[in-house]
Design a protein around this motif. Sequence first.
Motif, PDB file in Angstrom:
ATOM      1  N   UNK A  15     142.491 -51.857  16.825  1.00 39.72           N
ATOM      2  CA  UNK A  15     143.642 -50.990  16.569  1.00 39.72           C
ATOM      3  C   UNK A  15     143.274 -49.844  15.637  1.00 39.72           C
ATOM      4  N   UNK A  16     142.513 -50.143  14.590  1.00 37.16           N
ATOM      5  CA  UNK A  16     142.101 -49.103  13.651  1.00 37.16           C
ATOM      6  C   UNK A  16     141.215 -48.063  14.327  1.00 37.16           C
ATOM      7  N   UNK A  17     140.271 -48.512  15.149  1.00 35.41           N
ATOM      8  CA  UNK A  17     139.335 -47.612  15.818  1.00 35.41           C
ATOM      9  C   UNK A  17     140.059 -46.685  16.777  1.00 35.41           C
ATOM     10  N   UNK A  18     141.072 -47.160  17.432  1.00 39.98           N
ATOM     11  CA  UNK A  18     141.763 -46.340  18.420  1.00 39.98           C
ATOM     12  C   UNK A  18     142.609 -45.244  17.780  1.00 39.98           C
ATOM     13  N   UNK A  29     137.294 -59.841  -1.571  1.00 33.80           N
ATOM     14  CA  UNK A  29     137.496 -61.253  -1.904  1.00 33.80           C
ATOM     15  C   UNK A  29     138.865 -61.772  -1.478  1.00 33.80           C
ATOM     16  N   UNK A  30     139.819 -60.884  -1.242  1.00 37.02           N
ATOM     17  CA  UNK A  30     141.145 -61.291  -0.772  1.00 37.02           C
ATOM     18  C   UNK A  30     141.263 -61.179   0.745  1.00 37.02           C
ATOM     19  N   UNK A  31     140.118 -60.999   1.429  1.00 37.49           N
ATOM     20  CA  UNK A  31     140.020 -60.878   2.877  1.00 37.49           C
ATOM     21  C   UNK A  31     140.750 -59.648   3.420  1.00 37.49           C
ATOM     22  N   UNK A  32     140.820 -58.584   2.605  1.00 43.30           N
ATOM     23  CA  UNK A  32     141.376 -57.313   3.069  1.00 43.30           C
ATOM     24  C   UNK A  32     140.238 -56.473   3.640  1.00 43.30           C
ATOM     25  N   UNK A  33     140.521 -55.729   4.688  1.00 41.69           N
ATOM     26  CA  UNK A  33     139.530 -54.869   5.326  1.00 41.69           C
ATOM     27  C   UNK A  33     139.446 -53.561   4.535  1.00 41.69           C
ATOM     28  N   UNK A  34     138.233 -53.168   4.154  1.00 40.86           N
ATOM     29  CA  UNK A  34     138.007 -51.925   3.414  1.00 40.86           C
ATOM     30  C   UNK A  34     137.310 -50.962   4.373  1.00 40.86           C
ATOM     31  N   UNK A  35     137.861 -49.753   4.522  1.00 38.74           N
ATOM     32  CA  UNK A  35     137.261 -48.785   5.426  1.00 38.74           C
ATOM     33  C   UNK A  35     137.399 -47.362   4.908  1.00 38.74           C
ATOM     34  N   UNK A  36     136.584 -46.469   5.479  1.00 37.63           N
ATOM     35  CA  UNK A  36     136.483 -45.061   5.092  1.00 37.63           C
ATOM     36  C   UNK A  36     136.933 -44.257   6.302  1.00 37.63           C
ATOM     37  N   UNK A  37     137.891 -43.340   6.123  1.00 40.13           N
ATOM     38  CA  UNK A  37     138.414 -42.579   7.253  1.00 40.13           C
ATOM     39  C   UNK A  37     138.973 -41.241   6.793  1.00 40.13           C
ATOM     40  N   UNK A  38     139.220 -40.346   7.751  1.00 41.67           N
ATOM     41  CA  UNK A  38     139.869 -39.074   7.424  1.00 41.67           C
ATOM     42  C   UNK A  38     141.367 -39.112   7.713  1.00 41.67           C
ATOM     43  N   UNK A  40     145.110 -39.147   7.133  1.00 41.46           N
ATOM     44  CA  UNK A  40     145.876 -38.583   6.025  1.00 41.46           C
ATOM     45  C   UNK A  40     145.393 -37.211   5.592  1.00 41.46           C
ATOM     46  N   UNK A  41     144.439 -36.630   6.323  1.00 42.72           N
ATOM     47  CA  UNK A  41     144.050 -35.257   6.060  1.00 42.72           C
ATOM     48  C   UNK A  41     142.723 -35.042   5.357  1.00 42.72           C
ATOM     49  N   UNK A  42     142.146 -36.072   4.741  1.00 39.04           N
ATOM     50  CA  UNK A  42     140.834 -35.922   4.111  1.00 39.04           C
ATOM     51  C   UNK A  42     140.144 -37.283   4.059  1.00 39.04           C
ATOM     52  N   UNK A  43     138.817 -37.253   3.933  1.00 34.06           N
ATOM     53  CA  UNK A  43     138.031 -38.485   3.911  1.00 34.06           C
ATOM     54  C   UNK A  43     138.368 -39.292   2.656  1.00 34.06           C
ATOM     55  N   UNK A  44     138.784 -40.530   2.856  1.00 34.01           N
ATOM     56  CA  UNK A  44     139.178 -41.383   1.747  1.00 34.01           C
ATOM     57  C   UNK A  44     138.942 -42.849   2.103  1.00 34.01           C
ATOM     58  N   UNK A  45     139.122 -43.710   1.112  1.00 30.42           N
ATOM     59  CA  UNK A  45     138.916 -45.149   1.296  1.00 30.42           C
ATOM     60  C   UNK A  45     140.277 -45.826   1.383  1.00 30.42           C
ATOM     61  N   UNK A  46     140.396 -46.715   2.351  1.00 32.77           N
ATOM     62  CA  UNK A  46     141.645 -47.424   2.613  1.00 32.77           C
ATOM     63  C   UNK A  46     141.410 -48.929   2.602  1.00 32.77           C
ATOM     64  N   UNK A  47     142.495 -49.668   2.367  1.00 31.67           N
ATOM     65  CA  UNK A  47     142.504 -51.130   2.467  1.00 31.67           C
ATOM     66  C   UNK A  47     143.557 -51.509   3.495  1.00 31.67           C
ATOM     67  N   UNK A  48     143.197 -52.455   4.360  1.00 35.04           N
ATOM     68  CA  UNK A  48     144.188 -53.025   5.276  1.00 35.04           C
ATOM     69  C   UNK A  48     144.320 -54.508   4.952  1.00 35.04           C
ATOM     70  N   UNK A  49     145.516 -54.907   4.560  1.00 33.66           N
ATOM     71  CA  UNK A  49     145.809 -56.310   4.256  1.00 33.66           C
ATOM     72  C   UNK A  49     146.412 -56.922   5.510  1.00 33.66           C
ATOM     73  N   UNK A  50     145.611 -57.728   6.201  1.00 33.59           N
ATOM     74  CA  UNK A  50     146.062 -58.299   7.468  1.00 33.59           C
ATOM     75  C   UNK A  50     147.157 -59.358   7.281  1.00 33.59           C
ATOM     76  N   UNK A  55     148.601 -51.163   5.245  1.00 32.60           N
ATOM     77  CA  UNK A  55     147.399 -50.392   4.953  1.00 32.60           C
ATOM     78  C   UNK A  55     147.744 -49.392   3.865  1.00 32.60           C
ATOM     79  N   UNK A  56     146.761 -49.162   2.977  1.00 27.42           N
ATOM     80  CA  UNK A  56     147.017 -48.335   1.805  1.00 27.42           C
ATOM     81  C   UNK A  56     145.761 -47.551   1.449  1.00 27.42           C
ATOM     82  N   UNK A  57     145.942 -46.258   1.188  1.00 29.59           N
ATOM     83  CA  UNK A  57     144.827 -45.435   0.713  1.00 29.59           C
ATOM     84  C   UNK A  57     144.580 -45.797  -0.750  1.00 29.59           C
ATOM     85  N   UNK A  58     143.315 -46.051  -1.108  1.00 32.66           N
ATOM     86  CA  UNK A  58     143.026 -46.419  -2.500  1.00 32.66           C
ATOM     87  C   UNK A  58     142.336 -45.292  -3.263  1.00 32.66           C
TER      88      UNK A  58
END
Length: 89
Positions: A15-18, A29-38, A40-50, A55-58
Motif C-alpha cells: 500500500x505504501x509503495x503504490x 522496537x515498537x514494530x512501527x515501520x520507519x520510511x523515507x519519502x517525499x 507531503x511535499x519534501x523528503x522526510x522520515x515517517x512512521x507507520x504504526x500498523x 502514519x506520521x511524519x517525524x
Amino acid sequence: MGGESYRDLIEILEKLVSQHPYILLGVDQKERIIYYTNEGGFASIWIYDQKENIKKRITDYPILWASDVSRDLRRLVFTRDIGKGRELQ
C-alpha cells in the motif's frame, strides 16, 4: 514476527509503495515501520504504526539522507538540508 505478521507487513508495504516513492529504513522496537519519502511535499522520515493504523511524519524539515534503523531498533541517523537546496560555502 510470525507468518501472519509478515503477510500483514507485506500488505502494508504494498500500500505504501503504490502511493509515493519511498525507502524502507526498518522497523523500530515498537514494530512501527520507519520510511523515507517525499510525501507531503519534501523528503522526510515517517512512521507507520500498523497496530493503530496511523502514519506520521517525524521530521518537519527536508532530509538529505537517512540510515537504516539501528540493530537495537532504537536509533536512526539522518542528515538535514540546512541550505534549503543551495550550496553552502
